[in-house]
Design a protein around this motif. Structure first.
Motif, PDB file in Angstrom:
ATOM      1  N   GLY A  10       0.830  -1.192   0.000  1.00 20.46           N
ATOM      2  CA  GLY A  10       0.000   0.000   0.000  1.00 20.46           C
ATOM      3  C   GLY A  10       0.860   1.236   0.000  1.00 20.46           C
ATOM      4  N   SER A  11       0.726   2.044   1.046  1.00 20.45           N
ATOM      5  CA  SER A  11       1.407   3.341   1.090  1.00 20.45           C
ATOM      6  C   SER A  11       2.814   3.298   1.661  1.00 20.45           C
ATOM      7  N   GLY A  12       3.294   2.136   2.070  1.00 22.61           N
ATOM      8  CA  GLY A  12       4.625   2.057   2.670  1.00 22.61           C
ATOM      9  C   GLY A  12       5.726   2.051   1.619  1.00 22.61           C
ATOM     10  N   ALA A  60       1.082   8.516   5.278  1.00 30.44           N
ATOM     11  CA  ALA A  60       1.690   8.308   6.593  1.00 30.44           C
ATOM     12  C   ALA A  60       0.752   7.526   7.503  1.00 30.44           C
ATOM     13  N   GLY A  61      -0.515   7.900   7.494  1.00 30.53           N
ATOM     14  CA  GLY A  61      -1.476   7.199   8.332  1.00 30.53           C
ATOM     15  C   GLY A  61      -1.690   5.765   7.901  1.00 30.53           C
ATOM     16  N   ARG A  62      -1.801   5.558   6.585  1.00 31.38           N
ATOM     17  CA  ARG A  62      -2.065   4.208   6.095  1.00 31.38           C
ATOM     18  C   ARG A  62      -0.859   3.291   6.284  1.00 31.38           C
ATOM     19  N   SER A  63       0.345   3.787   6.111  1.00 33.13           N
ATOM     20  CA  SER A  63       1.514   2.918   6.295  1.00 33.13           C
ATOM     21  C   SER A  63       1.692   2.539   7.757  1.00 33.13           C
ATOM     22  N   ASP A  66      -4.719   0.824   1.347  1.00 40.13           N
ATOM     23  CA  ASP A  66      -5.118   1.867   0.406  1.00 40.13           C
ATOM     24  C   ASP A  66      -3.941   2.812   0.163  1.00 40.13           C
ATOM     25  N   ASP A  67      -3.900   3.394  -1.037  1.00 39.30           N
ATOM     26  CA  ASP A  67      -2.720   4.214  -1.367  1.00 39.30           C
ATOM     27  C   ASP A  67      -3.082   5.361  -2.305  1.00 39.30           C
ATOM     28  N   ARG A  68      -2.446   6.507  -2.064  1.00 48.51           N
ATOM     29  CA  ARG A  68      -2.497   7.638  -2.992  1.00 48.51           C
ATOM     30  C   ARG A  68      -1.091   8.095  -3.393  1.00 48.51           C
ATOM     31  N   LEU A  69      -0.083   7.463  -2.827  1.00 53.21           N
ATOM     32  CA  LEU A  69       1.272   7.986  -2.955  1.00 53.21           C
ATOM     33  C   LEU A  69       1.941   7.587  -4.262  1.00 53.21           C
ATOM     34  N   GLY A 120       5.048  -4.221  -5.098  1.00 56.28           N
ATOM     35  CA  GLY A 120       6.265  -3.550  -5.533  1.00 56.28           C
ATOM     36  C   GLY A 120       6.026  -2.634  -6.712  1.00 56.28           C
ATOM     37  N   ALA A 121       6.862  -2.756  -7.731  1.00 57.49           N
ATOM     38  CA  ALA A 121       6.726  -1.950  -8.942  1.00 57.49           C
ATOM     39  C   ALA A 121       5.745  -2.548  -9.930  1.00 57.49           C
ATOM     40  N   GLY A 122       5.023  -3.619  -9.503  1.00 54.42           N
ATOM     41  CA  GLY A 122       4.052  -4.250 -10.384  1.00 54.42           C
ATOM     42  C   GLY A 122       4.735  -5.078 -11.451  1.00 54.42           C
ATOM     43  N   PRO A 123       3.912  -5.695 -12.301  1.00 57.78           N
ATOM     44  CA  PRO A 123       2.458  -5.605 -12.397  1.00 57.78           C
ATOM     45  C   PRO A 123       1.704  -6.671 -11.586  1.00 57.78           C
TER      46      PRO A 123
END
Length: 290
Positions: free
Chosen positions: A16-18, A194-197, A216-219, A249-252
């Motif tokens: 996710g966001s980490g 920050a909150g999600r990680s 969940d992620d927006r970063l 990771g970097a996907g896919p």
């Protein structure tokens, strides 16, 4: 010691966001044998992914040489046998596994267990330590750096964390997907990340019922969508069905963490190989040859 066998796990990063900070080792392994001989270099590659160099530019060889130089280990000649099962260029840490295998073998031949200096060396190959730390030490890794010095903390995942990786035929390059990221993100998105990680660490180790929100992620994922639109759609479909999911990771590859390790039947996974895999708790394992 005339040689070692190193077993290294795949890994999934970011969770996710980490971004560049969280990683988790997965029960999918490459096995690499290092036999010390009198002279020369022989590289033998078998398994599912064999389109790799077979000389000094082989990533395992490069990492092994760097480890031997660091520890002043003399290896006059080397026969390297690699059995590859970790998918390449799919966001499952295949390059980190190769690097960790080489570093762990050098440390074993030098009579040392992998430590912070081993992690430093491995992380230098990619510039971040999330995959390398998870691969080297197993479990869930929290990684960070200060002035290019890499560190990590290992934590145990909750026993109910049951990963499923969904691997497409499409390949992806970390260098390419990093090129899609903006130099700056809105403060609101940084606060969200920050909150999600932070929540992800708690959810992975204490309360998996929070994983849907935690992953969940927006970063980074929204910016990388052009590189793997099918993966983005799959992650969205999984999350809409209540399954915690993120890009690995970097996907896919997509990572899912469904309760009980079973995906709901209504999610269309066509185009992706669905592979339930456990969390690897051991990290790199080294045994003498023979």
């Amino acid at each position: 010691m005339t040689g070692v066998r190193v077993t290294v796990p795949a890994s999934t990063a970011n969770l996710g966001s980490g971004f560049d900070a969280l990683g988790m080792a997965l029960g999918l392994h490459d096995v690499v044998e290092f036999e010390v001989v009198e002279e020369g270099l022989v590289v033998e590659v078998s398994g599912d992914y064999t389109d790799v160099p077979t000389g000094e530019d082989h990533l395992v060889v490069r990492a092994f040489r760097a480890g031997c130089e660091l520890l002043d280990v003399k290896v006059p000649g080397l026969v390297l046998r690699c059995r590859n099962t970790i998918p390449h260029a799919r966001g499952l840490g295949s390059s980190s596994a190769a690097v960790v295998a080489g570093v762990a073998a050098a440390f074993a031949l030098g009579g040392r267990e992998p430590d912070t200096s081993a992690l430093q060396l491995a992380a230098e190959f990619e510039g971040h330590a999330d995959n390398a730390a998870a691969c080297m030490f197993g479990g869930v890794a929290i990684a960070w750096s200060k002035e290019r010095r890499f560190r990590s903390v290992r934590v145990d995942p909750h026993p109910d964390v049951s990963p499923v990786v969904l691997v497409p035929e499409q390949e992806s390059s970390t260098r390419t997907t990093r090129g899609l990221l903006p130099a700056r993100v809105p403060h609101e998105d940084a606060a969200f990340a920050a909150g999600r990680s932070a929540l992800a660490v708690h959810a992975l180790t204490r309360d998996p019922s929070l994983l849907l929100d935690a992953l969940d992620d927006r970063l980074h994922e929204p910016y990388r969508e052009p590189a793997w639109p099918a993966t983005t759609r799959l992650v969205a479909a999984l999350r809409a069905a209540g399954v915690p999911a993120a890009v690995s990771g970097a996907g896919p590859t997509a990572l899912a963490l469904p309760p009980g390790g079973v995906l709901p039947e209504e999610v269309d996974t066509s185009g992706f190989a669905v592979r339930p895999v456990p969390v690897d708790l051991d990290g790199a394992r080294v045994a003498p040859l023979g």
